[in-house]
Design a protein around this motif. Structure first.
Motif, PDB file in Angstrom:
ATOM      1  N   UNK B  63      -2.808   9.329   8.120  1.00  0.00           N
ATOM      2  CA  UNK B  63      -2.863   8.221   9.067  1.00  0.00           C
ATOM      3  C   UNK B  63      -3.107   8.785  10.460  1.00  0.00           C
ATOM      4  N   UNK B  64      -3.969   8.098  11.203  1.00  0.00           N
ATOM      5  CA  UNK B  64      -4.231   8.542  12.571  1.00  0.00           C
ATOM      6  C   UNK B  64      -4.167   7.347  13.508  1.00  0.00           C
ATOM      7  N   UNK B  65      -3.548   7.560  14.660  1.00  0.00           N
ATOM      8  CA  UNK B  65      -3.488   6.555  15.723  1.00  0.00           C
ATOM      9  C   UNK B  65      -4.467   6.999  16.790  1.00  0.00           C
ATOM     10  N   UNK B  66      -5.328   6.097  17.247  1.00  0.00           N
ATOM     11  CA  UNK B  66      -6.315   6.453  18.238  1.00  0.00           C
ATOM     12  C   UNK B  66      -5.683   6.879  19.554  1.00  0.00           C
ATOM     13  N   UNK B  67      -6.407   7.676  20.315  1.00  0.00           N
ATOM     14  CA  UNK B  67      -5.884   8.186  21.593  1.00  0.00           C
ATOM     15  C   UNK B  67      -5.452   7.054  22.525  1.00  0.00           C
ATOM     16  N   UNK B  68      -6.223   5.974  22.531  1.00  0.00           N
ATOM     17  CA  UNK B  68      -5.932   4.843  23.419  1.00  0.00           C
ATOM     18  C   UNK B  68      -4.962   3.847  22.803  1.00  0.00           C
ATOM     19  N   UNK B  69      -4.476   4.138  21.632  1.00  0.00           N
ATOM     20  CA  UNK B  69      -3.529   3.268  20.897  1.00  0.00           C
ATOM     21  C   UNK B  69      -4.107   1.877  20.641  1.00  0.00           C
ATOM     22  N   UNK B  70      -5.425   1.838  20.378  1.00  0.00           N
ATOM     23  CA  UNK B  70      -6.057   0.556  20.053  1.00  0.00           C
ATOM     24  C   UNK B  70      -6.576   0.525  18.621  1.00  0.00           C
ATOM     25  N   UNK B  71      -6.591   1.684  17.966  1.00  0.00           N
ATOM     26  CA  UNK B  71      -7.170   1.714  16.642  1.00  0.00           C
ATOM     27  C   UNK B  71      -6.449   2.745  15.783  1.00  0.00           C
ATOM     28  N   UNK B  72      -6.663   2.630  14.474  1.00  0.00           N
ATOM     29  CA  UNK B  72      -6.020   3.543  13.542  1.00  0.00           C
ATOM     30  C   UNK B  72      -6.881   3.669  12.301  1.00  0.00           C
ATOM     31  N   UNK B  73      -6.679   4.749  11.580  1.00  0.00           N
ATOM     32  CA  UNK B  73      -7.390   4.913  10.309  1.00  0.00           C
ATOM     33  C   UNK B  73      -6.428   5.431   9.252  1.00  0.00           C
ATOM     34  N   UNK B  74      -6.767   5.106   8.026  1.00  0.00           N
ATOM     35  CA  UNK B  74      -6.020   5.586   6.864  1.00  0.00           C
ATOM     36  C   UNK B  74      -7.026   6.254   5.943  1.00  0.00           C
ATOM     37  N   UNK B  75      -6.812   7.530   5.671  1.00  0.00           N
ATOM     38  CA  UNK B  75      -7.701   8.276   4.794  1.00  0.00           C
ATOM     39  C   UNK B  75      -6.950   8.648   3.528  1.00  0.00           C
ATOM     40  N   UNK B  76      -7.558   8.365   2.383  1.00  0.00           N
ATOM     41  CA  UNK B  76      -6.947   8.751   1.111  1.00  0.00           C
ATOM     42  C   UNK B  76      -7.847   9.777   0.444  1.00  0.00           C
ATOM     43  N   UNK B  77      -7.261  10.876   0.070  1.00  0.00           N
ATOM     44  CA  UNK B  77      -7.986  11.956  -0.596  1.00  0.00           C
ATOM     45  C   UNK B  77      -7.757  11.863  -2.100  1.00  0.00           C
ATOM     46  N   UNK B  78      -8.825  12.036  -2.852  1.00  0.00           N
ATOM     47  CA  UNK B  78      -8.739  12.044  -4.324  1.00  0.00           C
ATOM     48  C   UNK B  78      -7.964  10.828  -4.832  1.00  0.00           C
ATOM     49  N   UNK B  79      -8.506   9.661  -4.559  1.00  0.00           N
ATOM     50  CA  UNK B  79      -7.817   8.412  -4.899  1.00  0.00           C
ATOM     51  C   UNK B  79      -7.506   8.339  -6.394  1.00  0.00           C
ATOM     52  N   UNK B  80      -6.374   7.687  -6.675  1.00  0.00           N
ATOM     53  CA  UNK B  80      -5.932   7.514  -8.049  1.00  0.00           C
ATOM     54  C   UNK B  80      -5.743   6.028  -8.334  1.00  0.00           C
ATOM     55  N   UNK B  81      -5.797   5.617  -9.589  1.00  0.00           N
ATOM     56  CA  UNK B  81      -5.601   4.188  -9.912  1.00  0.00           C
ATOM     57  C   UNK B  81      -4.311   3.614  -9.341  1.00  0.00           C
ATOM     58  N   UNK B  82      -3.294   4.425  -9.216  1.00  0.00           N
ATOM     59  CA  UNK B  82      -2.026   3.975  -8.639  1.00  0.00           C
ATOM     60  C   UNK B  82      -2.111   3.636  -7.158  1.00  0.00           C
TER      61      UNK B  82
END
Lengths: 110, 109
Positions: B63-82
């Protein structure tokens, strides 16, 4: 050991009726909330209570009245139910930033 | 009115792929949270970020919070059905939480 519990899980009723949904949290949190999640899964806050005191009251019809008998309980009473009230209602609680949600009550108004 | 835009709205991928979900706003938030919701259940808090530029990792989730605290991202590596579920971002402002409309993720085996 349920943290936030709601009853009932499902509620089917007719237009014009009055119904209540109960919520209890055993986390010792000071703040409790009611949210409405529509059919498109959009979650919108309705009310927020802190230590039994109302602090947020979004644009919600006054047919909806929350009641907090103590800081562990926040009940939602709805008068004169309308078709558009059909949704999933979630109770939540928090101590800081993160919120803990109950399992939801699916209300269907026919 | 504060709004949080999430993208994509729907994402269907194969097991093992990587993915990123975005959450954007024109408003500054004091905190940004990510939740995951499964059918018939309430949202479950995954993470809270409060500092601009903050990065938090939770196993295969970053999870990353943008420098200006206006945006965020969620990255999933090697996704699984769960990992299948509805991912919601929520911005904290004046004791209130504003939710995005969610990203419905489906990971096929």
């Amino acid at each position: 050991d349920t943290a936030v519990s709601q009853t009932p899980k499902y509620l089917v009723t007719q237009m014009g009726n009055d119904k209540s949904i109960k919520c209890e949290q055993n986390l010792g949190h000071d703040t409790m909330y009611w949210y409405k999640q529509d059919s498109k899964k959009f979650l919108k806050i309705m009310f927020s209570y802190n230590n039994k005191e109302l602090i947020i009251n979004e644009t919600v019809p006054n047919r909806f009245s929350p009641k907090s008998p103590d800081k562990a309980h926040l009940n939602l009473h709805i008068n004169s139910l309308e078709l558009g009230d059909s949704a999933v209602y979630f109770c939540a609680s928090s101590l800081g930033a993160g919120q803990y949600f109950g399992p939801g009550t699916r209300l269907t108004v026919t | 009115t504060q709004l949080l835009e999430q993208s994509p709205q729907f994402l269907s991928i194969q097991e093992g792929e990587n993915l990123t979900v975005y959450c954007n706003s024109s408003s500054v938030f004091s905190s940004l949270q990510w939740y995951r919701q499964e059918p018939g259940e309430g949202p479950v808090l995954l993470v809270t970020v409060v500092t601009g530029g903050e990065v938090k990792k939770l196993k295969r989730l970053t999870f990353q919070f943008g420098d200006a605290r206006k945006d965020s991202s969620l990255h999933i590596t090697a996704a699984q059905p769960g990992d299948t579920g509805l991912y919601l971002c929520a911005g904290g402002s004046q004791g209130n939480l504003i939710f995005g409309k969610g990203t419905k993720l489906s990971v096929k085996p």
